[in-house]
Write a protein that holds these residues in place. Structure first.
Motif, PDB file in Angstrom:
ATOM      1  N   LYS A 186      41.391 -51.377 -13.622  1.00 27.45           N
ATOM      2  CA  LYS A 186      40.294 -51.097 -14.852  1.00 27.45           C
ATOM      3  C   LYS A 186      39.221 -50.359 -14.280  1.00 27.45           C
ATOM      4  N   PRO A 187      38.273 -49.810 -15.206  1.00 22.46           N
ATOM      5  CA  PRO A 187      36.981 -49.126 -14.925  1.00 22.46           C
ATOM      6  C   PRO A 187      36.124 -49.783 -13.960  1.00 22.46           C
ATOM      7  N   ASP A 188      36.075 -51.431 -13.976  1.00 24.82           N
ATOM      8  CA  ASP A 188      35.320 -52.132 -13.320  1.00 24.82           C
ATOM      9  C   ASP A 188      35.939 -52.697 -11.904  1.00 24.82           C
ATOM     10  N   ASN A 189      36.980 -51.899 -11.537  1.00 25.89           N
ATOM     11  CA  ASN A 189      37.648 -52.249 -10.364  1.00 25.89           C
ATOM     12  C   ASN A 189      38.512 -53.412 -10.295  1.00 25.89           C
ATOM     13  N   THR A 190      38.689 -53.973 -11.526  1.00 24.59           N
ATOM     14  CA  THR A 190      39.492 -55.289 -11.485  1.00 24.59           C
ATOM     15  C   THR A 190      40.678 -55.115 -11.750  1.00 24.59           C
ATOM     16  N   LEU A 191      41.775 -55.874 -11.737  1.00 29.18           N
ATOM     17  CA  LEU A 191      43.358 -55.457 -12.081  1.00 29.18           C
ATOM     18  C   LEU A 191      43.523 -56.190 -13.349  1.00 29.18           C
ATOM     19  N   VAL A 192      44.542 -55.536 -13.816  1.00 30.51           N
ATOM     20  CA  VAL A 192      44.984 -55.954 -15.593  1.00 30.51           C
ATOM     21  C   VAL A 192      46.326 -55.522 -15.276  1.00 30.51           C
ATOM     22  N   THR A 193      47.120 -56.250 -15.918  1.00 28.57           N
ATOM     23  CA  THR A 193      48.532 -56.103 -15.857  1.00 28.57           C
ATOM     24  C   THR A 193      49.157 -56.196 -17.242  1.00 28.57           C
ATOM     25  N   THR A 215      44.363 -61.391  -9.952  1.00 25.51           N
ATOM     26  CA  THR A 215      44.438 -60.949  -8.598  1.00 25.51           C
ATOM     27  C   THR A 215      45.713 -61.722  -7.808  1.00 25.51           C
ATOM     28  N   ASN A 216      45.432 -63.219  -8.097  1.00 26.72           N
ATOM     29  CA  ASN A 216      46.355 -64.243  -7.623  1.00 26.72           C
ATOM     30  C   ASN A 216      47.799 -63.871  -8.346  1.00 26.72           C
ATOM     31  N   PHE A 217      47.547 -63.777  -9.589  1.00 26.43           N
ATOM     32  CA  PHE A 217      48.935 -63.440 -10.341  1.00 26.43           C
ATOM     33  C   PHE A 217      49.746 -62.295  -9.659  1.00 26.43           C
ATOM     34  N   VAL A 218      49.097 -61.245  -9.279  1.00 23.45           N
ATOM     35  CA  VAL A 218      49.619 -60.036  -8.850  1.00 23.45           C
ATOM     36  C   VAL A 218      50.048 -60.119  -7.250  1.00 23.45           C
ATOM     37  N   ARG A 219      49.190 -61.004  -6.621  1.00 23.30           N
ATOM     38  CA  ARG A 219      49.544 -60.986  -5.156  1.00 23.30           C
ATOM     39  C   ARG A 219      50.328 -62.107  -4.674  1.00 23.30           C
ATOM     40  N   GLY A 220      50.768 -62.950  -5.712  1.00 24.36           N
ATOM     41  CA  GLY A 220      51.702 -63.863  -5.605  1.00 24.36           C
ATOM     42  C   GLY A 220      51.161 -65.249  -5.028  1.00 24.36           C
ATOM     43  N   LEU A 221      50.051 -65.388  -5.302  1.00 22.61           N
ATOM     44  CA  LEU A 221      49.278 -66.784  -5.119  1.00 22.61           C
ATOM     45  C   LEU A 221      49.301 -67.699  -6.437  1.00 22.61           C
ATOM     46  N   PRO A 222      49.733 -69.010  -6.164  1.00 25.55           N
ATOM     47  CA  PRO A 222      50.263 -69.544  -7.456  1.00 25.55           C
ATOM     48  C   PRO A 222      49.061 -70.390  -7.999  1.00 25.55           C
ATOM     49  N   HIS A 263      55.214 -70.150 -20.885  1.00 27.95           N
ATOM     50  CA  HIS A 263      56.461 -69.456 -20.633  1.00 27.95           C
ATOM     51  C   HIS A 263      56.602 -67.983 -20.653  1.00 27.95           C
ATOM     52  N   LEU A 264      55.759 -67.275 -21.471  1.00 29.26           N
ATOM     53  CA  LEU A 264      55.952 -65.820 -21.464  1.00 29.26           C
ATOM     54  C   LEU A 264      55.286 -65.244 -20.208  1.00 29.26           C
ATOM     55  N   ALA A 265      53.946 -65.918 -19.767  1.00 26.54           N
ATOM     56  CA  ALA A 265      53.617 -65.497 -18.415  1.00 26.54           C
ATOM     57  C   ALA A 265      54.354 -65.776 -17.239  1.00 26.54           C
ATOM     58  N   LEU A 266      55.269 -66.657 -17.275  1.00 32.70           N
ATOM     59  CA  LEU A 266      56.046 -66.957 -16.099  1.00 32.70           C
ATOM     60  C   LEU A 266      57.380 -65.938 -16.189  1.00 32.70           C
ATOM     61  N   GLU A 267      57.685 -65.524 -17.234  1.00 31.24           N
ATOM     62  CA  GLU A 267      58.900 -64.476 -17.600  1.00 31.24           C
ATOM     63  C   GLU A 267      58.314 -63.233 -17.044  1.00 31.24           C
ATOM     64  N   LEU A 268      56.973 -62.757 -17.294  1.00 26.67           N
ATOM     65  CA  LEU A 268      56.537 -61.653 -16.843  1.00 26.67           C
ATOM     66  C   LEU A 268      56.111 -61.309 -15.487  1.00 26.67           C
ATOM     67  N   HIS A 269      55.846 -62.707 -14.896  1.00 29.34           N
ATOM     68  CA  HIS A 269      55.292 -62.519 -13.489  1.00 29.34           C
ATOM     69  C   HIS A 269      56.292 -61.986 -12.465  1.00 29.34           C
ATOM     70  N   GLY A 270      55.896 -61.054 -11.735  1.00 30.69           N
ATOM     71  CA  GLY A 270      56.662 -60.577 -10.754  1.00 30.69           C
ATOM     72  C   GLY A 270      57.053 -59.016 -11.273  1.00 30.69           C
ATOM     73  N   ARG A 271      56.871 -58.744 -12.475  1.00 38.08           N
ATOM     74  CA  ARG A 271      57.646 -57.469 -13.078  1.00 38.08           C
ATOM     75  C   ARG A 271      56.723 -56.814 -14.013  1.00 38.08           C
ATOM     76  N   ALA A 272      55.677 -57.040 -14.201  1.00 37.58           N
ATOM     77  CA  ALA A 272      54.644 -56.356 -15.270  1.00 37.58           C
ATOM     78  C   ALA A 272      53.835 -55.722 -14.307  1.00 37.58           C
ATOM     79  N   ALA A 273      53.924 -54.527 -14.974  1.00 35.19           N
ATOM     80  CA  ALA A 273      53.074 -53.229 -14.311  1.00 35.19           C
ATOM     81  C   ALA A 273      51.506 -53.772 -14.269  1.00 35.19           C
ATOM     82  N   VAL A 274      50.969 -53.062 -13.044  1.00 33.43           N
ATOM     83  CA  VAL A 274      49.567 -53.429 -12.769  1.00 33.43           C
ATOM     84  C   VAL A 274      48.702 -52.009 -12.822  1.00 33.43           C
ATOM     85  N   GLU A 275      47.584 -52.116 -13.190  1.00 39.37           N
ATOM     86  CA  GLU A 275      46.716 -51.240 -13.277  1.00 39.37           C
ATOM     87  C   GLU A 275      45.233 -51.728 -12.732  1.00 39.37           C
TER      88      GLU A 275
END
Length: 261
Positions: A32-39, A87-94, A18-30
């Motif tokens: 990481k040093p290994d070039n993967t995404l974190v929100t 990456t799916n989370f950030v790019r809108g893939l369900p 439930h929390l993940a769905l609440e944050l989906h689409g509005r969580a800031a994205v960074e």
């Protein structure tokens, strides 16, 4: 014997979904040093799960993707990927998952995995089967095994696997963007096998518990059994997860030297 009620742990998994769905689409994205995404969602979920699961089993250690290991490595350990498939989370893939796993003495002892965009919840524990809740119904999972692999069977791969000729078997390859979801698909029989490299324990702990409960094996390509290690940073050896008959065929095919190997 788990020191908590599974229904309580599933309640925590639902809260996290439930929390993940609440944050989906509005969580800031960074990045990481290994070039993967974190929100911000990854961090918020991991913090919430650390607190809630710590209340559920206070003596256990905790290994999170973002915060690392807290506690002693020889104790039972929660292993958490707050969002597998960021990456799916950030790019809108369900297709992304909230994965709650637990390991003890190198063996997965619990898994509860939510797939919030699909409204799915999976869980498993040794000797208690593997289950899926979806659309208000709960069903027990069963993997699909094959005496002969065909071109319409699917093998999920998370990347190019070094030294493996994927054309050596007639099946189709799929990368769905979440190794956790790959394992869920194996466990419910949608995908015949999962082949992965450069994975970490938080990617697989929950899903491998589920796969074990439906009779699948987890092996390296030399045939040796996979074993959980909470101090390993990343697995460089390719991991194959499949039911026994398919496992034998795939190991033979992937280890055969020849054109394209």
């Amino acid at each position: 014997m788990l020191p908590f009620e599974i229904t309580t742990a599933l309640g925590i998994a639902r809260e996290a979904a439930h929390l993940a769905l609440e944050l989906h689409g509005r969580a800031a994205v960074e990045v990481k040093p290994d070039n993967t995404l974190v929100t911000e969602a990854d961090r918020a979920l991991e913090e919430m799960l650390h607190e809630r699961l710590g209340e559920l089993a206070p003596d256990w250690s905790f290994l999170g993707e973002e915060t690392g290991l807290t506690g002693q490595s020889d104790k039972p350990c929660w292993v958490i990927d707050p969002i597998d498939g960021t990456t799916n989370f950030v790019r809108g893939l369900p297709l992304w998952c909230v994965s709650i796993g637990a390991v003890q003495n190198g063996v997965p002892i619990f898994g509860a995995i939510a797939v919030p965009p699909q409204g799915e919840l999976y869980w498993a524990a040794p000797g208690q089967g593997a289950w899926r809740e979806w659309g208000g119904k709960v069903t027990q999972l069963q993997a699909t095994d094959r005496p002969v692999i065909t071109q319409e069977d699917l093998v999920a791969t998370n990347s190019t696997v070094n030294g493996v000729n994927l054309r050596s078997v007639p099946c189709r390859n799929r990368n769905l963007g979440s190794l956790t979801y790959h394992l869920l698909a194996v466990g419910r029989g949608s995908v015949l096998a999962s082949l992965s490299q450069w994975h970490k324990l938080h990617d697989v702990a929950g899903g491998l518990c589920l796969c074990a409960e439906v009779g699948c094996e987890a092996r390296y390509l030399d045939g040796s059994l996979w074993q959980a290690n909470v101090t390993t940073k990343a697995e460089t050896n390719a991991l194959l997860v499949a039911p026994p008959k398919a496992m034998q065929q795939l190991l033979e095919a992937f280890n055969k030297k020849g054109e394209g190997s």
